[in-house]
Design a protein around this motif. Structure first.
Motif, PDB file in Angstrom:
ATOM      1  N   TYR A 413       0.893  -1.079   0.366  1.00 60.61           N
ATOM      2  CA  TYR A 413      -0.270  -0.014  -0.241  1.00 60.61           C
ATOM      3  C   TYR A 413       0.745   1.184  -0.474  1.00 60.61           C
ATOM      4  CZ  TYR A 413      -3.826  -3.143   1.297  1.00 60.61           C
ATOM      5  OH  TYR A 413      -4.737  -4.016   1.136  1.00 60.61           O
ATOM      6  N   ALA A 438      -4.502  -4.056   7.318  1.00 58.19           N
ATOM      7  CA  ALA A 438      -5.137  -4.630   6.273  1.00 58.19           C
ATOM      8  C   ALA A 438      -6.764  -4.389   6.252  1.00 58.19           C
ATOM      9  CB  ALA A 438      -5.167  -6.436   7.024  1.00 58.19           C
ATOM     10  N   MET A 439      -6.711  -3.537   7.504  1.00 59.99           N
ATOM     11  CA  MET A 439      -8.153  -3.000   7.148  1.00 59.99           C
ATOM     12  C   MET A 439      -8.027  -2.194   5.380  1.00 59.99           C
ATOM     13  SD  MET A 439      -9.079  -1.883  11.337  1.00 59.99           S
ATOM     14  CE  MET A 439      -7.287  -2.285  11.868  1.00 59.99           C
ATOM     15  N   LEU A 440      -7.060  -1.592   5.166  1.00 58.92           N
ATOM     16  CA  LEU A 440      -7.644  -0.510   4.459  1.00 58.92           C
ATOM     17  C   LEU A 440      -8.780  -0.642   3.004  1.00 58.92           C
ATOM     18  CD1 LEU A 440      -3.836   0.708   3.898  1.00 58.92           C
ATOM     19  CD2 LEU A 440      -5.648   1.660   5.156  1.00 58.92           C
ATOM     20  N   PRO A 441      -8.874  -2.051   2.144  1.00 57.54           N
ATOM     21  CA  PRO A 441      -9.414  -2.236   1.380  1.00 57.54           C
ATOM     22  C   PRO A 441     -10.636  -2.075   2.105  1.00 57.54           C
ATOM     23  CG  PRO A 441      -7.884  -4.304   1.817  1.00 57.54           C
ATOM     24  CD  PRO A 441      -7.748  -3.149   3.258  1.00 57.54           C
ATOM     25  N   LEU A 442     -11.279  -2.255   3.017  1.00 62.38           N
ATOM     26  CA  LEU A 442     -13.175  -2.313   4.026  1.00 62.38           C
ATOM     27  C   LEU A 442     -12.908  -0.864   3.714  1.00 62.38           C
ATOM     28  CD1 LEU A 442     -12.280  -4.767   6.865  1.00 62.38           C
ATOM     29  CD2 LEU A 442     -13.371  -5.343   4.262  1.00 62.38           C
ATOM     30  N   LEU A 443     -11.956   0.151   3.570  1.00 68.98           N
ATOM     31  CA  LEU A 443     -12.524   2.118   3.843  1.00 68.98           C
ATOM     32  C   LEU A 443     -13.505   1.969   2.710  1.00 68.98           C
ATOM     33  CD1 LEU A 443      -9.093   2.802   4.793  1.00 68.98           C
ATOM     34  CD2 LEU A 443     -10.673   2.955   6.416  1.00 68.98           C
ATOM     35  N   PRO A 444     -14.526   3.426   2.847  1.00 62.90           N
ATOM     36  CA  PRO A 444     -15.184   3.907   2.043  1.00 62.90           C
ATOM     37  C   PRO A 444     -14.279   4.136   0.432  1.00 62.90           C
ATOM     38  CG  PRO A 444     -15.941   4.303   3.621  1.00 62.90           C
ATOM     39  CD  PRO A 444     -14.712   3.629   3.844  1.00 62.90           C
ATOM     40  N   PHE A 448     -10.016   6.953  -0.254  1.00 60.64           N
ATOM     41  CA  PHE A 448      -8.436   6.520  -1.232  1.00 60.64           C
ATOM     42  C   PHE A 448      -8.332   7.761  -1.736  1.00 60.64           C
ATOM     43  CE2 PHE A 448     -10.437   2.474  -0.134  1.00 60.64           C
ATOM     44  CZ  PHE A 448      -9.470   1.829   0.360  1.00 60.64           C
TER      45      PHE A 448
ATOM     46  N   VAL B  95      -6.515   0.433  -4.892  1.00 61.21           N
ATOM     47  CA  VAL B  95      -6.986  -0.536  -4.421  1.00 61.21           C
ATOM     48  C   VAL B  95      -8.457  -1.176  -4.262  1.00 61.21           C
ATOM     49  CG1 VAL B  95      -6.916  -1.176  -1.485  1.00 61.21           C
ATOM     50  CG2 VAL B  95      -5.725   0.515  -2.432  1.00 61.21           C
ATOM     51  N   GLU B  96      -8.354  -2.409  -5.280  1.00 59.68           N
ATOM     52  CA  GLU B  96      -9.950  -3.078  -4.454  1.00 59.68           C
ATOM     53  C   GLU B  96     -10.444  -3.360  -3.088  1.00 59.68           C
ATOM     54  OE1 GLU B  96     -11.865  -7.234  -6.151  1.00 59.68           O
ATOM     55  OE2 GLU B  96      -9.411  -6.684  -6.713  1.00 59.68           O
ATOM     56  N   THR B  97     -11.872  -2.178  -3.811  1.00 57.17           N
ATOM     57  CA  THR B  97     -12.495  -1.822  -1.704  1.00 57.17           C
ATOM     58  C   THR B  97     -13.279  -2.584  -1.749  1.00 57.17           C
ATOM     59  OG1 THR B  97     -13.430  -0.024  -2.495  1.00 57.17           O
ATOM     60  CG2 THR B  97     -11.040   0.056  -1.268  1.00 57.17           C
ATOM     61  N   THR B  98     -13.884  -2.907  -0.555  1.00 53.87           N
ATOM     62  CA  THR B  98     -14.918  -3.443  -0.310  1.00 53.87           C
ATOM     63  C   THR B  98     -16.146  -3.049   0.514  1.00 53.87           C
ATOM     64  OG1 THR B  98     -14.404  -5.511  -0.042  1.00 53.87           O
ATOM     65  CG2 THR B  98     -16.214  -6.151   0.304  1.00 53.87           C
ATOM     66  N   ILE B 104     -18.998   2.988   8.502  1.00 54.29           N
ATOM     67  CA  ILE B 104     -18.348   2.482   9.445  1.00 54.29           C
ATOM     68  C   ILE B 104     -18.710   3.113  10.858  1.00 54.29           C
ATOM     69  CG2 ILE B 104     -15.628   2.277   9.815  1.00 54.29           C
ATOM     70  CD1 ILE B 104     -15.414   3.238   7.103  1.00 54.29           C
ATOM     71  N   LEU B 142     -13.926  -1.279  11.825  1.00 52.59           N
ATOM     72  CA  LEU B 142     -12.562  -1.786  10.775  1.00 52.59           C
ATOM     73  C   LEU B 142     -11.987  -2.896  11.634  1.00 52.59           C
ATOM     74  CD1 LEU B 142     -12.440   0.536   8.322  1.00 52.59           C
ATOM     75  CD2 LEU B 142     -14.208  -1.193   8.567  1.00 52.59           C
TER      76      LEU B 142
END
Lengths: 484, 600
Positions: A413, A438-444, A448, B95-98, B104, B142
């Motif tokens: 990252y 590891a939490m970054l892909p879960l951010l809205p 980014f 970044v591929e995000t979900t 949150i 998170l």
């Protein structure tokens, strides 16, 4: 008039159980009496405990930024569940009829008022110092520095490779003496070295593993360098202090804290290390156990809205007394502080205060935080490197970085600024806080681009790379915390 | 700046620090670096300083070797700290995000810490904490993702299952790398859960993993992998249906039950006819394939036909046991093949009842069929109701249950109320068929899981509350008429004057004789359910029968009635709670809180 809500009381509780028990007292109707003083600043009441007589508890808001809690119960928690229950009842709008303040309570209030006035008066007077006693203490500390030097040199002579759990344990036994000679900080630094050879629980098992030792060589050498700096700078500092006719403490260096000097707020104020009317926003919070110090450390990372400086609060809770000391909690409002005391230090010095009031955090505050972020990574990195070269510098300084893009290069990252300068994100080597990458892909998705990252820098001595650990992301709407 | 030489110096100094400073004197490797350092020192003074420090290490006395070495490493380190590399070359990709959906959550440390502890430690009370956190949506923070992933290996399976089924799917593809990194196809416990989860999140992406698990996975992982297979893997599944391990066969049957292909149906048909009938029938029960229902029906019909021909009692018992089991495995819904069989066996139940076995007999088939009919399709229920006049008392209760599901309130009353008003011999009790049938209808009302007046928190077996058509009010008139307080309680409708008067009279009479609160508990709850104006008074009057030594369980259920009381009673209830011992008052206050927060 006292303005408090349940969230305020939750935050005032020393721990979650105390808060829960305080609420329980209200629900169980254990309070025989709720009263408010005629001046509207004092809540007082009676709560039935297990004994014959009810406990007399009160919460005094004569100083709103520094309320005083009093209770006749024997609890060592502060405020106790009875005072918390009293405040919960008030927050829940239970009737608090106005009543004259009981004489004993009034006497205590007057005594406190007297103390405050006396303190304010004394603050203006020069502090009386017992020079002879202080000189004796400084000489003892200098002797302690000699001991530290001897131990450190012994460890270097032996060699890091020959250090094992048994030797480290023996060394730690000898190092305990440093605590008796007013050098607890130096002792903790020495333990920081020896603990590298201990297991995860801080215990020294016989027959240390060579594989494990190999992993810690670089860190051990760096720690020895710190000890060397403490010895040199500590000796110079103490000698300088001894040469001063008033034996005053130099305030232009952080070495005092390294030796273990416990700064008093009055000392900091006297040294002018105070910022008036500060407003702080907490950007991150973590709580971890330090086996070397045998303490829980609650660390809050704050930004002053006025000047954008990032400072830290630290509450140290020794293992043996942890349950009697209030654990800190995350803070989601804006802390308003009349006198913010700042410790000597460089990038992220420690801060403390006497009392605070709070107001809700609004988007304007977040915008202010974002405006204080560093948009030029190269300049920020230059400042980080300049700070890191000092042997006693904080090895993991924290900065607010305004990034243009947060993306990935391969598996890494990366954040990039407007000029195309990049910083790589990592979790490596910063174990105080849990991993956050590891939490970054879960951010809205909106997170980014064009946001502010609160990041901890770390220089890896083996790879010679300077990377950052994400602690939180400040967007226009929220502070998204990634660590705890 | 010649950083390379400095790095070399650092490496040598590090080597010496590892070996011990006593061996530094005259070190030739470090000595070799002096000329380039001195050379560089002519341009940058820092190199000259390093050279000087290195010389002290090499030539200095042994007594000061430690200090000299520390001086050198500190100096070199200070320089190297300013030379840290930043940046990373390469194309910066998004970044591929979900999207987790919703916002949150940011939870305070004081709430998060105990939860993190619950997810990463052992001990009792953790499941409730995790469940509560899930219900409150805290897992949208998170910071809980990693601990939740680690909890897949929790030693307490209920926590691990909760995390795998409810918590982690919310995070979607974002957790796949972590799941994949920790996944071990030879592992047990958490690893089958990881595979199932990866397949649920990304079926295409997990295909290779499933294949690998089938080839070389542990038994548990293999079972999980089989459950992930579909029609494309039919041949493999057919192969696994013959595996030695029962778990593997069961997983294969489950997967085959979802595949509508002749081969799959044939394998299940064979299994149902053989020793695997229990696991095969369970697989059919969870599927929706009508062909498999027909297979099951055919198998049952053939088994039922064979029962009267059997002579050996043990064989009869075994055959009936199998039939009873298979009957209970019809999937829910409308299935003509199953209905035809059920009606046929229902008609033959008298004939089958003549066959006696060792443990199970032909009559058990009849009982099972009636039970199945009570919960069957609408046509089947109607058939059972239509036959009510010919049923035994036991069967009549099931017919009443069937009627609740398929008749209007008025029709239900018209059909079954005659059993309530029939003349019965109260002395003969069950020996009088009319008495037995009346009691069967009353039992049908009292055991109706869909007509509970209050939330019974301790009785989860009845499943969730599904409101049905309310009972015809004439039932309550009848209950009052036959003076059955239990029935009045079951049918209680607020404001029913006759019922209120009857219940009050019963309460007054019972109160006079009562020695403890439990003696009037039913009367009090009936008055509360009927919203009798004196219900609160009755509640406290009942509690008044509490003596100093009355155990708490004699009035425990009074507390459970609190949420049904009017809110005006709160003050009195709180006053009473204050007189109770600590542990009792906690329960009491919890119920008062429920009443206080109850919506009007």
């Amino acid at each position: 008039m006292i303005a408090l809500d349940e969230a305020y009381v939750d935050a005032a509780a020393p721990n979650a159980d105390a808060g829960k028990n305080g609420r329980g007292l209200v629900v169980k109707k254990k309070f025989n009496k709720f009263n408010l003083s005629p001046d509207g600043d004092l809540l007082f009441g009676e709560c039935q405990g297990s004994g014959k007589l009810p406990y007399q508890c009160s919460a005094d808001f004569a100083r709103p930024d520094q309320p005083t809690y009093r209770c006749s119960c024997p609890s060592r928690q502060f405020p106790c569940k009875h005072c918390l229950g009293l405040m919960y009842a008030f927050a829940q709008k239970k009737p608090f009829p106005t009543a004259p303040v009981p004489p004993d309570l009034q006497a205590k209030r007057e005594k406190l008022q007297g103390r405050v006035e006396k303190k304010a008066e004394e603050a203006t007077k020069p502090k009386q110092v017992n020079v002879a006693a202080l000189a004796k203490k400084v000489k003892t500390q200098l002797d302690g520095i000699d001991t530290l030097e001897k131990l450190t040199h012994d460890m270097v002579r032996v060699g890091i490779g020959n250090m094992n759990a048994k030797l480290a344990g023996q060394m730690e036994q000898q190092a305990k003496r440093l605590g008796d000679v007013y050098l607890p900080g130096a002792r903790a630094a020495l333990f920081g070295y020896t603990q590298l050879f201990a297991d995860d629980e801080g215990k020294f098992a016989t027959g240390g593993s060579a594989t494990k030792s190999e992993k810690v060589y670089t860190e051990a050498l760096d720690q020895l360098g710190r000890l060397h700096a403490i010895i040199k700078q500590g000796r110079a500092y103490l000698t300088k202090q001894l040469e001063d006719p008033n034996l005053s403490v130099p305030t232009d260096t952080a070495i005092a804290a390294w030796l273990g000097h416990a700064w008093q707020l009055t000392e900091l104020k006297a040294a002018g290390l105070v910022e008036p009317d500060a407003e702080l926003v907490q950007l991150a919070f973590n709580s971890h156990f330090d086996p070397a110090r045998q303490e829980f450390i609650d660390t809050g990372i704050w930004m002053a809205l006025g000047n954008g400086r990032i400072r830290v609060t630290q509450t140290l809770r020794p293992l043996k007394a942890a349950k009697h000391i209030k654990s800190e909690d995350s803070f989601f409002a804006v802390a308003q502080i009349k006198e913010l005391c700042v410790y000597p230090g460089s990038v992220n010095p420690r801060i403390r205060w006497d009392g605070l009031t709070q107001r809700p955090l609004d988007p304007k505050d977040l915008q202010t935080v974002r405006n204080h972020g560093r948009a030029d990574f190269a300049a920020a990195v230059k400042d980080v490197k300049a700070a890191l070269k000092a042997p006693l510098a904080d090895r993991t300084p924290i900065f607010a970085l305004n990034f243009k893009t947060l993306g990935k290069v391969g598996d890494e990252y990366v954040i990039e600024d407007a000029k195309g300068e990049r910083l790589v994100l990592t979790d490596a080597g910063m174990a105080e806080e849990p991993p956050s990458c590891a939490m970054l892909p879960l951010l809205p998705k909106a997170t980014f681009a064009g946001q502010t990252l609160i990041a901890r820098f770390r220089h890896d001595l083996d790879t010679r790379q300077l990377r950052v650990k994400p602690l939180s992301v400040v967007t226009a709407d929220a502070v998204i915390r990634l660590t705890l | 700046m010649s950083i390379a030489v400095l790095t070399q110096v650092y490496t040598e100094a590090r080597r010496l620090a590892i070996a011990g400073s006593v061996v530094t004197r005259g070190d030739f490797r470090l000595k070799k670096l002096l000329p380039p350092l001195e050379q560089a020192g002519k341009q940058a003074p820092i190199f000259a300083k390093v050279a000087e420090a290195a010389t002290k290490v090499i030539d200095g006395p042994e007594a000061s070797s430690a200090e000299a070495l520390l001086e050198l490493t500190s100096l070199v380190n200070a320089v190297l700290y300013t030379q840290g590399e930043t940046g990373l070359a390469g194309k910066l990709e998004a970044v591929e995000t979900t999207d987790l959906g919703g916002s949150i959550v940011q939870t305070s440390a004081r709430v998060l810490k105990p939860l993190l502890e619950a997810l990463s430690s052992t001990g009792s009370g953790r499941l409730e904490l995790v469940k509560d956190a899930h219900d409150r949506g805290l897992f949208r923070d998170l910071r809980l993702v990693k601990p939740a992933l680690a909890a897949l290996d929790d030693p307490y399976p209920e926590i691990a299952e909760l995390i795998a089924e409810k918590v982690l799917p919310v995070y979607g593809k974002a957790i796949l790398p972590e799941l994949r990194a920790k996944y071990d196809l030879k592992g047990t416990k958490g690893h089958p859960r990881r595979l199932t989860l990866m397949h649920a999140i990304d079926p295409a992406g997990a295909k290779e993993l499933v294949k690998a698990a089938l080839d070389g996975g542990s038994k548990e992982v293999k079972v999980a992998a089989i459950a992930c297979l579909g029609a494309d893997d039919l041949s493999f599944l057919l192969e696994q249906a013959a595996a030695k391990a029962q778990d593997v066969r069961a997983a294969a049957y489950r997967a085959l039950a979802g595949i509508d292909k002749p081969d799959a149906v044939a394998v299940l048909a064979k299994a149902v006819a053989g020793k695997d009938y229990e696991i095969a029938a369970a697989a059919i029960e969870h599927g929706t394939n009508p062909k498999l229902v027909a297979v099951l029906a055919t198998e049952i019909r053939s088994a039922v036909d064979s029962v009267p021909k059997l002579k050996d009692k043990k064989q009869i018992s075994t055959a009936v046991e199998r039939i009873v089991h298979l009957f209970c495995c019809f999937p829910k819904g409308e299935h003509p093949a199953a209905d035809a069989l059920i009606l046929d066996v229902f008609a033959r139940r008298g004939e089958l009842a003549k066959t006696k076995g060792a443990t199970f007999s032909g009559s058990d088939i009849g009982e099972t069929v009636v039970q199945v009919m009570a919960d069957g399709s609408k046509a089947i229920r109607q058939a059972l109701v239509a036959a009510h006049a010919d049923l035994t008392a036991d069967e009549l209760e099931h017919a009443f249950t069937a009627g609740r599901g398929c008749l209007t309130s008025a029709k239900l009353f018209d059909t079954f109320s005659p059993y309530m008003t029939a003349k019965v011999d109260e002395k003969k009790k069950a020996k009088d068929p009319a008495w037995a049938k009346r009691e069967a209808v009353i039992d049908g009302i009292e055991c109706d899981p869909h007509h509970r007046n209050r939330d019974d928190e301790d009785d989860d077996d009845n499943g969730p509350y599904h409101p049905k058509t309310p009972y015809d009010p004439r039932w309550l008139d009848l209950a009052v008429g036959i003076k059955r307080l239990d029935l009045v309680q079951s049918l209680a409708q607020p404001g029913h004057a006759a019922a209120q008067a009857f219940a009050k009279a019963e309460f007054d009479a019972a109160l006079k004789k009562a020695k403890t609160p439990i003696d009037v508990q039913q009367h009090v709850t009936t008055l509360i359910d009927l919203r009798h104006p004196n219900a609160v008074e009755a509640f406290f009057a009942g509690l008044g029968k509490r003596g100093k030594k009355t155990p708490y369980y004699h009035y425990y259920w009074f507390a459970n009635s609190i949420p049904q009381l009017p809110k005006e009673a709160i003050t009195r209830l709180e006053e009473f709670a204050a007189t109770l011992p600590e542990h009792e008052s906690n329960h009491w206050l919890e119920m008062i809180h429920k009443l206080r927060t109850k919506s009007e």
